[in-house]
Write an enzyme that holds these catalytic residues in place. Structure first.
Site, short mmCIF file in Angstrom:
data_model
loop_
_atom_site.label_atom_id
_atom_site.label_comp_id
_atom_site.label_asym_id
_atom_site.label_seq_id
_atom_site.Cartn_x
_atom_site.Cartn_y
_atom_site.Cartn_z
N SER A 155 0.80 -1.22 0.00
CA SER A 155 0.00 0.00 0.00
C SER A 155 0.83 1.27 0.00
O SER A 155 0.38 2.30 -0.49
CB SER A 155 -0.94 -0.01 1.20
OG SER A 155 -0.21 -0.14 2.41
N LYS B 39 -11.63 1.39 -2.13
CA LYS B 39 -10.53 1.88 -2.96
C LYS B 39 -10.98 1.90 -4.43
O LYS B 39 -11.79 2.73 -4.78
CB LYS B 39 -9.29 1.06 -2.68
CG LYS B 39 -8.77 1.45 -1.28
CD LYS B 39 -7.74 0.59 -0.67
CE LYS B 39 -7.40 1.19 0.70
NZ LYS B 39 -6.84 0.22 1.63
N HIS C 215 -5.24 -3.11 -2.96
CA HIS C 215 -4.87 -2.17 -4.03
C HIS C 215 -4.73 -2.84 -5.38
O HIS C 215 -4.35 -2.19 -6.36
CB HIS C 215 -3.56 -1.46 -3.66
CG HIS C 215 -3.65 -0.69 -2.39
ND1 HIS C 215 -4.07 0.62 -2.33
CD2 HIS C 215 -3.41 -1.06 -1.11
CE1 HIS C 215 -4.07 1.02 -1.07
NE2 HIS C 215 -3.68 0.02 -0.31
C1 LIG Z 1 -6.73 0.25 3.03
C2 LIG Z 1 -6.21 -1.08 3.37
C3 LIG Z 1 -6.86 -1.89 4.28
C4 LIG Z 1 -8.00 -1.39 5.11
O1 LIG Z 1 -9.18 -1.30 4.38
P1 LIG Z 1 -10.33 -0.35 4.93
O2 LIG Z 1 -11.55 -0.82 4.23
O3 LIG Z 1 -9.93 1.03 4.59
O4 LIG Z 1 -10.40 -0.58 6.41
C5 LIG Z 1 -6.40 -3.17 4.45
N1 LIG Z 1 -5.32 -3.62 3.79
C6 LIG Z 1 -4.64 -2.85 2.93
C7 LIG Z 1 -3.45 -3.40 2.23
C8 LIG Z 1 -5.05 -1.55 2.71
O5 LIG Z 1 -4.36 -0.77 1.90
#
Ligand SMILES: *Cc1c(COP(=O)(O)O)cnc(C)c1O
Length: 393
Positions: free
Chosen positions: A179, A239, A207
């Site tokens: 991330s 995302k 991602h």
């Molecule tokens: C953003 C993210 C999460 C968390 O997801 P949310 O729905 O925002 O709680 C988990 N793992 C990774 C790799 C992320 O980038």
């Protein structure tokens, strides 16, 4: 020491270390241009990779389903919070990932914590990449399993740890796309090592979904591995899909077991049903509108080529996450501030989000960015980075 004094000390230490964090409040929808303090900024900070967070069709779908389902789900899934909208989304996600089943969680953080704690206990061992997302780290700690961390994407280090382990159950856990770095886990090797050492494999492709693969199916498609190579697959919906929530996809029996034991699934209110319905619509758009992934690739290539000619120190990445490594937290913060003065929003990422001495600017692209936006960003970076470096001498 009084609580008050303790907290004051904590905050002032954060300031002193250039690690103080605060929200930037903006006034409208998530899109490339954000309005903040009566000024427009060109922003490169969101994870809205496909540009769906403010899509008019999804706004319409949200409104329509909200008319039908109301606002809140009113209860946990297992109580009375699970609607046909949730059911349809879980089916759509199972089909999309080519799995028997998928299970919705309210956030990705909760999906990771709930899944790891459901599967692992005191007698078990977790093998985790050093750069894994905080939610995977926290899930591992909370599970009370032994946690062995291996150097980032270092498969030899992972294999050494696996060879030494005598744990009852072994779980390998990794981000798919990292991330804060944007590079991709070596999935074929991870799959092979899991098989060789009789370990379970969990990939958090927060991602990768929507971004990697021809139809956005994520990291498995990216490596052209057989569908199902990853037995425990996590994705998030906030995302690339532009909405909110998360899911775990896998076998029928995995999902059944999570329903029985994942505490962050059981003891929390289900997502608003209209969000689930909207996500069904987002999933279709994300798969069919391939121009969004093509546009991302154009932006990434243009940015990397430009950065190379301007000697901007980029981390290796072919994804919409592009890091400019600065090392020092104060420099990263200063670069971010100088860019903001020039109307460009780029987040400074500092420890503990990333390891000590690897503070960086984290640039992210959305399919709604244009090539001219990238040019503005490159111009801003080439102006600002020499100022930050000069001060450090
Ligand atoms: C953003 C993210 C999460 C968390 O997801 P949310 O729905 O925002 O709680 C988990 N793992 C990774 C790799 C992320 O980038």
């Amino acid at each position: 020491m009084s609580l008050e004094n303790y907290l004051k000390q904590l905050i002032s230490q954060r300031h002193a270390d250039s690690l103080y964090r605060s929200c930037k409040t903006h006034e409208g929808a998530q899109q490339p241009v954000l309005r903040h303090n009566q000024r427009n900024y060109l922003a490169f900070c969101s994870n809205d990779y496909l540009g769906l967070a403010s899509d008019p069709r999804l706004q319409q779908a949200f409104g329509d389903s909200m008319q039908h389902f109301g606002i809140g789900s009113g209860a946990a899934h297992l109580v009375a919070g699970h609607t046909t909208a949730h059911q349809q989304l879980e089916q759509a996600l199972a089909e999309f990932t080519g799995r028997e089943r998928a299970l919705l969680f309210s956030t990705g953080y909760m999906a990771n914590v709930g899944t790891i704690t459901a599967l692992m206990g005191r007698q078990d061992a977790i093998f985790a990449d050093r750069l894994n997302h905080a939610s995977l780290v926290d899930g591992a700690l909370l599970s009370r399993a032994q946690v062995r961390r291996y150097a980032h994407n270092d498969m030899e280090a992972l294999e050494r740890l696996l060879t030494q382990s005598k744990a009852t159950h072994k779980l390998i856990v990794s981000d798919g796309v990292f991330s804060m770095d944007g590079d991709v886990a070596p999935l074929p090797e991870l799959v092979a090592l899991a098989e060789k050492y009789d370990a379970w494999l969990m990939i958090d492709d927060a991602h990768g979904f929507g971004v990697l693969g021809e139809k956005g199916q994520g990291i498995e498609a990216h490596f052209q591995l057989p569908v199902g190579s990853v037995p425990i697959l996590v994705g998030t919906l906030g995302k690339a899909f532009g909405t909110f929530g998360a899911f775990v996809a896998g076998s029928e029996i995995l999902i059944e077991a999570l329903i029985q034991t994942a505490r962050s699934y059981i003891y929390t209110t289900a997502l608003p049903p209209s969000l689930a319905a909207t996500t069904c619509a987002a999933l279709k758009i994300a798969q069919t509108e391939t121009w969004r992934r093509e546009q991302l690739q154009n932006l990434i290539q243009h940015f990397r080529a430009g950065a190379a000619t301007l000697n901007i120190p980029l981390l290796p990445s072919d994804t919409p996450i592009q890091g400019v490594l600065l090392g020092n937290a104060a420099h990263a913060l200063q670069a971010s501030q100088l860019l903001a003065e020039r109307g460009l929003l780029v987040t400074a990422i500092r420890p503990p989000t990333v390891p000590q001495h690897t503070a960086r600017l984290r640039i992210t692209f959305s399919a709604l960015h244009e090539i001219s936006h990238v040019d503005q960003l490159l111009a801003g970076l080439s102006e600002v980075l020499p100022l930050v470096r000069k001060k450090s001498r």
